[in-house]
Design an enzyme around this catalytic site. Structure first.
Site, mmCIF file in Angstrom:
data_model
loop_
_atom_site.group_PDB
_atom_site.id
_atom_site.type_symbol
_atom_site.label_atom_id
_atom_site.label_comp_id
_atom_site.label_asym_id
_atom_site.label_seq_id
_atom_site.Cartn_x
_atom_site.Cartn_y
_atom_site.Cartn_z
ATOM 1 N N GLN D 109 0.771 -0.971 0.127
ATOM 2 C CA GLN D 109 -0.029 0.203 0.036
ATOM 3 C C GLN D 109 0.753 1.177 0.031
ATOM 4 O OE1 GLN D 109 -2.601 -0.381 3.450
ATOM 5 N NE2 GLN D 109 -4.330 -1.035 2.460
ATOM 6 N N TRP D 110 1.849 1.274 0.769
ATOM 7 C CA TRP D 110 2.663 2.136 1.070
ATOM 8 C C TRP D 110 3.439 2.776 -0.334
ATOM 9 C CZ3 TRP D 110 4.760 2.544 6.669
ATOM 10 C CH2 TRP D 110 5.479 3.665 6.925
ATOM 11 N N ILE D 111 3.862 1.852 -1.012
ATOM 12 C CA ILE D 111 4.776 2.074 -2.178
ATOM 13 C C ILE D 111 3.968 2.964 -3.273
ATOM 14 C CG2 ILE D 111 4.635 -0.059 -3.484
ATOM 15 C CD1 ILE D 111 7.662 1.416 -2.753
ATOM 16 N N HIS D 113 2.615 5.363 -3.046
ATOM 17 C CA HIS D 113 3.157 7.059 -2.859
ATOM 18 C C HIS D 113 4.311 7.224 -3.717
ATOM 19 C CE1 HIS D 113 -0.169 8.201 0.069
ATOM 20 N NE2 HIS D 113 -0.117 6.660 0.065
ATOM 21 N N ALA D 123 15.092 -9.546 -1.188
ATOM 22 C CA ALA D 123 14.916 -10.908 -1.195
ATOM 23 C C ALA D 123 15.479 -11.699 -2.368
ATOM 24 C CB ALA D 123 13.475 -11.460 -0.927
ATOM 25 N N ARG D 196 11.503 -17.284 -2.349
ATOM 26 C CA ARG D 196 10.756 -16.481 -1.684
ATOM 27 C C ARG D 196 9.240 -16.262 -2.100
ATOM 28 N NH1 ARG D 196 11.659 -10.409 -4.777
ATOM 29 N NH2 ARG D 196 12.281 -11.394 -6.670
ATOM 30 N N ASP D 212 9.705 14.512 1.032
ATOM 31 C CA ASP D 212 9.891 15.495 1.533
ATOM 32 C C ASP D 212 8.446 15.825 2.184
ATOM 33 O OD1 ASP D 212 7.626 16.836 -0.284
ATOM 34 O OD2 ASP D 212 9.056 16.575 -1.733
ATOM 35 N N HIS D 218 0.788 14.628 2.483
ATOM 36 C CA HIS D 218 -0.025 13.910 1.514
ATOM 37 C C HIS D 218 -0.387 12.388 2.143
ATOM 38 C CE1 HIS D 218 -2.594 13.477 -1.889
ATOM 39 N NE2 HIS D 218 -1.921 12.242 -2.379
ATOM 40 N N ARG D 223 -3.271 8.070 5.032
ATOM 41 C CA ARG D 223 -2.962 6.886 5.849
ATOM 42 C C ARG D 223 -3.154 7.030 7.263
ATOM 43 N NH1 ARG D 223 -3.832 3.560 1.624
ATOM 44 N NH2 ARG D 223 -2.288 4.190 0.017
#
Lengths: 302, 302, 302, 302
Positions: D109-111, D113, D123, D196, D212, D218, D223
């Site tokens: 989810q994070w990526i 952004h 891995a 993996r 930044d 944002h 989140r």
């Protein structure tokens, strides 16, 4: 077989609806539109839209360089010039949108290329299908003994069988449990966004991926390379063929300057000059480390 | 008159070549393709290519959210939902390419929007045309006395005339000297990349600018706003009309949620709640500074 | 002289306030902090902040490649490996913030590098200073007769004098008129956002520019190159020296692989192989165009 | 317990090495540097570097807006003004680098952004540790019956136990098999990049993530929101506290305008005006759909 009868029908329907447009059309790309190119055991790549062609690259360059350019060069020569001199902006004027089905561990490598637009199937919202990547026997490689990041010989016999058995049975069990957690007799069932955490990295996901030609070339240079993991390279190889049909002049320049070319350091250039002058140059006299010299020799041999 | 007879002929030629495509077609956009929409005294905006339509936004969202979405909402409702919840990626699936002719000082504001692709006419390579923006009398505004960044009343009479005379004569002289430096009798002439430094910021340049719909909406929200400088707003206003014809549902949601909407702070929300409950709220009791309260009242009044 | 006494005082004040930090510190960079490196006749570059050093690049790479990396390579060797194999993300872990004063036509080239953060002095809001770039006599180059985008011989004598006279007097007159339009006896004066349009492209502006090391190297490769316009190269050259003091190992790898290196196409590699084997290769037998062959020979000669 | 004794020792070592710097220092951030803030059962967030503070935002804004700004506003008022008017570039002048350990499904989810720099543990190259996220009982939520993307009641009793048993035993078995495939008695073992694929999405990975302040805000707005999945929100909540200590004025403005604020559409504004005027407004008379009206009422109630 990656495509269901419904999907094939939908593709046929999409390919049967010709419309009129005033936009630039790439004949090579029209022949690919919507068709699913199969990759790995359940994956595919299909073009769902595109913008521009070789002419659009030239047109953008000529806005930049003005009318004088027209006389000096033909289109193909101009495209080669732009590629040779790392002029990226004219290539950014072409855009492609792909629908891709791919294993999650491939998606995780792919997404590291940030300059693209992505809409991925959401496992928070929807339920993933029971489809897992199981390598074909010829791709069941051992860990390389010389390269921490690479593959060595192909596993065979019992060893290969054991690996395939593990991958298949673990994937199947993980999916059975996923379903059981989602849907429990007379009970609510675990939230989808939680249940998915039980699924392994070889499950298939899918997404729409949109990128401009400059950034696509960058992706292909890294991912259609011999050092890329086989599974993502399988996608990149298919995409190379599509791009060759879409923008033949740009792709040809890309092959010559990027895929088939090589970059030498100042030290490497110095060695090349000495070698052309007839000198016998060795690693010791090159100023390079052993690893760097090995790569230098490989680049020279091709 | 921004367009030469040659350019008009070229546009006619481009609009006469209809081709077949399997891609999604936006009828509203086809009617705009290649046509030059005049802006300011010598500028224009024209669409030279596009990708996608309202349906492409919906399609991308449905890849993300899966089949369940189909039943729950119609397309327009889904697009409104996406806009309301700041889901940006489905809007990134549409792309537009514009050919724009604009004064350099407008180009300098415009380029601050970094998430776009640009090919600008190169004054290192080519010679700029003798075309300058001279404001129409009704746009010859005085400095605002209340806002450091804004315009006040329109200048009139002698004062207006004096400004117009200066702008016209300085531009003409700068261009005469530019030509003289480039091309000196029996001499080589100054390099173009140097001679251009004599040209003022109201000279016209041109570029190809390509952007996705999400980033275009962001540009329009800032540049079609009443606080934007008039000269860039003139471009943004024309682009709004083009986008409304291209993706009517998305544009309608953009108008409702972004252009016509307002953002309130926690403090502002608290005031609104008290006002709905019948309380008389003043700046002193609002927790806001005077400037903020003024903006809050303006947003409420509309 | 680009710096006022007030500015020099402010720099002294900034350099006198040492503080304690737990962060990584680059000794080479601390010696540069806040100091203004003069560029052109009124410009400067000064470092106002930075993050990371050579060690930060290595640290990021080792998160990626795990503990095994530690034994295999020393830091410098690892940095060279990363540069050679185009691993960009570890270099993105370092960041620099510069305060730059530069002519507008240089700023227009510079801003085309989009992956950076910029805050520029606003001529909508504030009034620009009377400072213009006037080339030193040795940089007053004629248009190249072989390269549309380049410079030829330096102008001399009367021709040079005439150009300098034009540049000086046009700049002075434009600024006088700028002031007169802004500030008219007993009248409001034209809005700043309009009056600025009279100013030529050699007026100085300034900005804060923040960029990561990977993107800075990309900028320097293009702008410290012999083909870049002299005026932006003057800035890039100063920045190269700063970066060499900041991250010596990374800069050394950049010099070897990027600035001093060369990229050859598949055709070029084939010619090199034949030349090393003792064959006499000519343009006709190379498969390259004349222009490409000329560049190939230049790269080999160095 | 997410941290090993070696890691704790390393953090102590990092925190014991104070150095001198001329850079801007944020006292609040120095107290966080290197410390691991525990998140979920094995995860953490720790600050490994930062650039800038509240003053750096103000400084960048004042380069843009010139000296006039200084008199008009104090620093906090200026920061509030910038946030209210969506001026993003001054906030981009601050940068933070985090070391994060997180489950793979959170990383995915994070990526999404994209405007950040990432170096993730590979891995392909290294072997992942045996660490999996197993939800605490109070976070074992059922699928929401009203929201396709949300959570409903918490599972309890046998049902909860069954889910936890499945997650634990599947993770353990998958990891056992991962190890067995990697390292087979007297045999080479499967390549790491292939083995993996058997690991589930709740295994922990780690990365360096640099962003930044504008893009971090944002991220946090989306989140740290009540609609984000609990597991990523747990990270965002910790990051909010860190940012509050780093740039207190900017964070306070962010809380007021973004986290605590609300955005209303033109339709919503119209309803608010009518409600303030004493009118009873219902969904039917609002012009909004039922879903939109529900959200409108929720925003008004807070």
């Amino acid at each position: 077989m990656p495509l269901s009868p419904e999907q094939l029908e939908q593709i046929d329907a999409q390919r049967s609806q010709t419309q009129q447009t005033l936009r630039v059309v790439s004949a090579g790309m029209e022949s690919h539109l919507y068709k699913a190119h199969e990759v790995l055991d359940h994956g595919f790549v299909r073009v769902v839209d595109y913008m521009g062609d070789d002419g659009a690259i030239v047109q953008a360059a000529r806005v930049s360089y003005g009318a004088g350019t027209k006389k000096a060069r033909n289109d193909e020569g101009l495209i080669r010039y732009l590629m040779r001199h790392w002029h990226s902006t004219p290539f950014e004027m072409c855009e492609i949108k792909l629908h891709v089905k791919l294993p999650v561990f491939v998606a995780r490598q792919w997404i590291r290329h940030r300059t693209a637009n992505v809409n991925e199937y959401s496992a928070r919202y929807s339920i993933l299908d029971r489809e897992f990547y199981i390598p074909a026997p010829e791709h069941l490689a051992a860990q390389s003994t010389v390269n921490n990041q690479g593959r060595g010989d192909v596993l065979t016999g019992d060893e290969a069988q054991r690996v395939l058995d593990i991958l298949r049975s673990d994937a199947g069990r993980a999916y059975d449990h996923y379903e059981q957690m989602l849907n429990q007799e007379g009970q609510e069932g675990l939230a989808r966004e939680l249940a998915r955490m039980n699924l392994p990295a070889n499950i298939y996901t899918q997404w729409y991926w949109k990128v401009d030609l400059h950034n696509l070339f960058h992706f292909l240079r890294l991912r259609a390379d011999a050092h890329a993991q086989y599974e993502i390279r399988a996608y990149a190889d298919v995409m190379c063929k599509i791009v060759a049909d879409w923008v033949p002049a740009a792709y040809s320049a890309f092959e010559d300057y990027r895929m088939g070319g090589a970059n030498f350091s100042a030290k490497g250039l110095d060695c090349i000059r000495r070698m052309i002058a007839g000198e016998e140059v060795t690693q010791e006299g090159s100023g390079m480390s052993k690893g760097e010299w090995r790569e230098f020799e490989a680049a020279l041999k091709g």
